[in-house]
Design a protein around this motif. Structure first.
Motif, PDB file in Angstrom:
ATOM      1  N   GLU A  41      42.190  62.494  51.748  1.00  0.00           N
ATOM      2  CA  GLU A  41      42.157  63.903  52.695  1.00  0.00           C
ATOM      3  C   GLU A  41      42.044  64.199  54.109  1.00  0.00           C
ATOM      4  OE1 GLU A  41      37.937  64.760  51.161  1.00  0.00           O
ATOM      5  OE2 GLU A  41      39.808  63.769  49.873  1.00  0.00           O
ATOM      6  N   LEU A  42      41.095  62.671  54.387  1.00  0.00           N
ATOM      7  CA  LEU A  42      40.727  63.216  55.782  1.00  0.00           C
ATOM      8  C   LEU A  42      42.338  62.765  56.427  1.00  0.00           C
ATOM      9  CD1 LEU A  42      37.488  61.117  56.295  1.00  0.00           C
ATOM     10  CD2 LEU A  42      37.917  63.819  55.739  1.00  0.00           C
ATOM     11  N   GLY A  43      43.066  61.509  56.105  1.00  0.00           N
ATOM     12  CA  GLY A  43      44.351  61.721  56.929  1.00  0.00           C
ATOM     13  C   GLY A  43      44.140  61.054  58.022  1.00  0.00           C
ATOM     14  N   ILE A  44      43.664  59.833  58.558  1.00  0.00           N
ATOM     15  CA  ILE A  44      43.473  59.199  59.295  1.00  0.00           C
ATOM     16  C   ILE A  44      42.887  57.573  58.966  1.00  0.00           C
ATOM     17  CG2 ILE A  44      42.217  60.878  61.058  1.00  0.00           C
ATOM     18  CD1 ILE A  44      39.627  59.914  61.039  1.00  0.00           C
ATOM     19  N   SER A  45      43.792  56.851  59.614  1.00  0.00           N
ATOM     20  CA  SER A  45      42.935  55.369  59.295  1.00  0.00           C
ATOM     21  C   SER A  45      41.618  55.236  60.341  1.00  0.00           C
ATOM     22  CB  SER A  45      43.750  54.947  60.855  1.00  0.00           C
ATOM     23  OG  SER A  45      43.893  54.790  61.659  1.00  0.00           O
ATOM     24  N   GLU A  46      41.510  53.385  59.423  1.00  0.00           N
ATOM     25  CA  GLU A  46      39.901  52.917  59.361  1.00  0.00           C
ATOM     26  C   GLU A  46      39.727  53.225  60.785  1.00  0.00           C
ATOM     27  OE1 GLU A  46      37.883  49.500  57.838  1.00  0.00           O
ATOM     28  OE2 GLU A  46      39.800  49.345  57.588  1.00  0.00           O
ATOM     29  N   LYS A  47      40.708  52.617  61.823  1.00  0.00           N
ATOM     30  CA  LYS A  47      41.021  52.570  62.745  1.00  0.00           C
ATOM     31  C   LYS A  47      41.020  53.542  63.916  1.00  0.00           C
ATOM     32  CE  LYS A  47      41.127  49.907  66.955  1.00  0.00           C
ATOM     33  NZ  LYS A  47      39.962  49.211  67.357  1.00  0.00           N
ATOM     34  N   THR A  48      41.874  54.392  63.619  1.00  0.00           N
ATOM     35  CA  THR A  48      40.556  55.786  64.071  1.00  0.00           C
ATOM     36  C   THR A  48      39.838  56.490  64.083  1.00  0.00           C
ATOM     37  OG1 THR A  48      43.397  56.239  64.078  1.00  0.00           O
ATOM     38  CG2 THR A  48      42.012  58.090  64.255  1.00  0.00           C
ATOM     39  N   LEU A  49      39.342  56.561  63.104  1.00  0.00           N
ATOM     40  CA  LEU A  49      37.856  56.839  62.384  1.00  0.00           C
ATOM     41  C   LEU A  49      37.122  56.326  63.520  1.00  0.00           C
ATOM     42  CD1 LEU A  49      35.824  57.984  61.085  1.00  0.00           C
ATOM     43  CD2 LEU A  49      35.752  57.096  59.180  1.00  0.00           C
ATOM     44  N   TYR A  50      37.208  54.703  63.625  1.00  0.00           N
ATOM     45  CA  TYR A  50      36.066  53.793  63.918  1.00  0.00           C
ATOM     46  C   TYR A  50      36.228  54.185  65.552  1.00  0.00           C
ATOM     47  CZ  TYR A  50      34.407  50.311  61.001  1.00  0.00           C
ATOM     48  OH  TYR A  50      33.833  49.979  60.184  1.00  0.00           O
ATOM     49  N   ASN A  51      37.655  54.468  66.625  1.00  0.00           N
ATOM     50  CA  ASN A  51      38.046  55.027  67.329  1.00  0.00           C
ATOM     51  C   ASN A  51      37.245  56.333  67.921  1.00  0.00           C
ATOM     52  OD1 ASN A  51      39.761  52.778  68.144  1.00  0.00           O
ATOM     53  ND2 ASN A  51      41.095  53.760  68.148  1.00  0.00           N
ATOM     54  N   TYR A  52      37.575  57.250  67.194  1.00  0.00           N
ATOM     55  CA  TYR A  52      36.354  58.243  67.103  1.00  0.00           C
ATOM     56  C   TYR A  52      34.865  58.122  66.801  1.00  0.00           C
ATOM     57  CZ  TYR A  52      40.853  61.168  66.186  1.00  0.00           C
ATOM     58  OH  TYR A  52      42.160  61.304  65.849  1.00  0.00           O
ATOM     59  N   ILE A  53      34.236  57.667  66.789  1.00  0.00           N
ATOM     60  CA  ILE A  53      32.846  57.566  66.903  1.00  0.00           C
ATOM     61  C   ILE A  53      32.532  56.348  68.037  1.00  0.00           C
ATOM     62  CG2 ILE A  53      31.082  56.157  65.227  1.00  0.00           C
ATOM     63  CD1 ILE A  53      32.641  57.039  62.607  1.00  0.00           C
ATOM     64  N   GLU A  54      33.587  55.955  68.396  1.00  0.00           N
ATOM     65  CA  GLU A  54      32.849  54.568  69.273  1.00  0.00           C
ATOM     66  C   GLU A  54      33.858  55.862  70.715  1.00  0.00           C
ATOM     67  OE1 GLU A  54      35.685  51.047  69.148  1.00  0.00           O
ATOM     68  OE2 GLU A  54      33.919  49.734  67.247  1.00  0.00           O
ATOM     69  N   GLY A  55      34.808  56.606  70.388  1.00  0.00           N
ATOM     70  CA  GLY A  55      34.306  57.661  71.511  1.00  0.00           C
ATOM     71  C   GLY A  55      33.476  58.837  71.687  1.00  0.00           C
ATOM     72  N   ASP A  56      32.884  58.864  71.316  1.00  0.00           N
ATOM     73  CA  ASP A  56      31.415  60.086  70.457  1.00  0.00           C
ATOM     74  C   ASP A  56      31.580  61.566  70.741  1.00  0.00           C
ATOM     75  OD1 ASP A  56      29.572  58.250  70.925  1.00  0.00           O
ATOM     76  OD2 ASP A  56      29.029  58.877  73.026  1.00  0.00           O
ATOM     77  N   VAL A  57      33.176  61.390  69.893  1.00  0.00           N
ATOM     78  CA  VAL A  57      33.897  62.651  68.828  1.00  0.00           C
ATOM     79  C   VAL A  57      32.701  63.560  68.168  1.00  0.00           C
ATOM     80  CG1 VAL A  57      35.741  63.349  68.151  1.00  0.00           C
ATOM     81  CG2 VAL A  57      36.149  61.191  69.593  1.00  0.00           C
ATOM     82  N   PHE A  58      31.972  62.911  67.247  1.00  0.00           N
ATOM     83  CA  PHE A  58      31.230  63.453  66.452  1.00  0.00           C
ATOM     84  C   PHE A  58      30.110  63.237  67.011  1.00  0.00           C
ATOM     85  CE2 PHE A  58      34.654  60.909  64.086  1.00  0.00           C
ATOM     86  CZ  PHE A  58      35.557  61.791  63.805  1.00  0.00           C
ATOM     87  N   HIS A  59      29.476  63.134  68.363  1.00  0.00           N
ATOM     88  CA  HIS A  59      28.307  63.134  68.615  1.00  0.00           C
ATOM     89  C   HIS A  59      27.204  63.414  68.899  1.00  0.00           C
ATOM     90  CE1 HIS A  59      24.694  61.042  70.624  1.00  0.00           C
ATOM     91  NE2 HIS A  59      24.857  61.733  71.268  1.00  0.00           N
ATOM     92  N   GLU A  60      28.600  65.194  69.560  1.00  0.00           N
ATOM     93  CA  GLU A  60      27.844  66.686  69.515  1.00  0.00           C
ATOM     94  C   GLU A  60      28.021  67.402  67.977  1.00  0.00           C
ATOM     95  OE1 GLU A  60      29.380  68.189  73.271  1.00  0.00           O
ATOM     96  OE2 GLU A  60      28.587  66.938  74.061  1.00  0.00           O
ATOM     97  N   ILE A  61      28.515  67.267  67.485  1.00  0.00           N
ATOM     98  CA  ILE A  61      29.121  68.087  66.104  1.00  0.00           C
ATOM     99  C   ILE A  61      27.843  67.883  65.174  1.00  0.00           C
ATOM    100  CG2 ILE A  61      30.914  67.804  64.366  1.00  0.00           C
ATOM    101  CD1 ILE A  61      32.769  67.963  66.871  1.00  0.00           C
TER     102      ILE A  61
END
Length: 144
Positions: A41-61
């Motif tokens: 249900e998250l609706g994103i690919s594995e590579k996208t999730l890695y990119n979000y984590i490596e890009g610090d999208v979830f760091h402050e959240i």
């Protein structure tokens, strides 16, 4: 077209929803592949999730960083990348030229007139170059 490929394609609410799902699972040691396999249900690919984590999208959240990725921490640097980090074996040329030696000299000679020099490169082969001189006692910076 370039602008459409920059940044993160998420709203803050979507990022928070994804972070709420993946944060506890990453802390349990699950990989992004396992998380996405159990939560389509998250609706994103594995590579996208890695990119979000490596890009610090979830760091402050949710405080998620690359160090939360189990394999990211345990992976060795590849041979190709490690060649750029080659450590010098012989340090004889540094005798008397280390920062501690500099601090010791300043302590021993408080009235010494010290000038620091540096070169700023735009491109190592063609330039332009800027040679900077900082006169420490007066605080003047001269660039040529």
């Amino acid at each position: 077209m370039v602008d459409s490929r920059q940044g993160v394609n998420l709203t803050v609410k979507q990022a928070k929803n994804i972070a709420d799902v993946i944060a506890p699972l990453l802390r349990q040691g699950l990989s992004p592949y396992q998380i996405l396999a159990s939560h389509p249900e998250l609706g994103i690919s594995e590579k996208t999730l890695y990119n979000y984590i490596e890009g610090d999208v979830f760091h402050e959240i949710a405080g998620i960083t690359v160090l939360d990725l189990r394999r990211q921490v345990s992976h060795k640097i590849s041979k190709k990348k490690s060649k750029g980090f080659k450590k010098r074996a012989d340090n004889k040329h540094l005798i008397g030229r280390k920062y501690n030696d500099y601090k010791q000299y300043i302590d021993d000679n408080p009235n010494a007139l010290i000038t620091q020099m540096d070169t700023v490169y735009n491109n190592e082969t063609t330039g332009p170059f800027i040679q900077t001189f900082k006169f420490i006692p007066s605080g003047i910076l001269f660039a040529l």
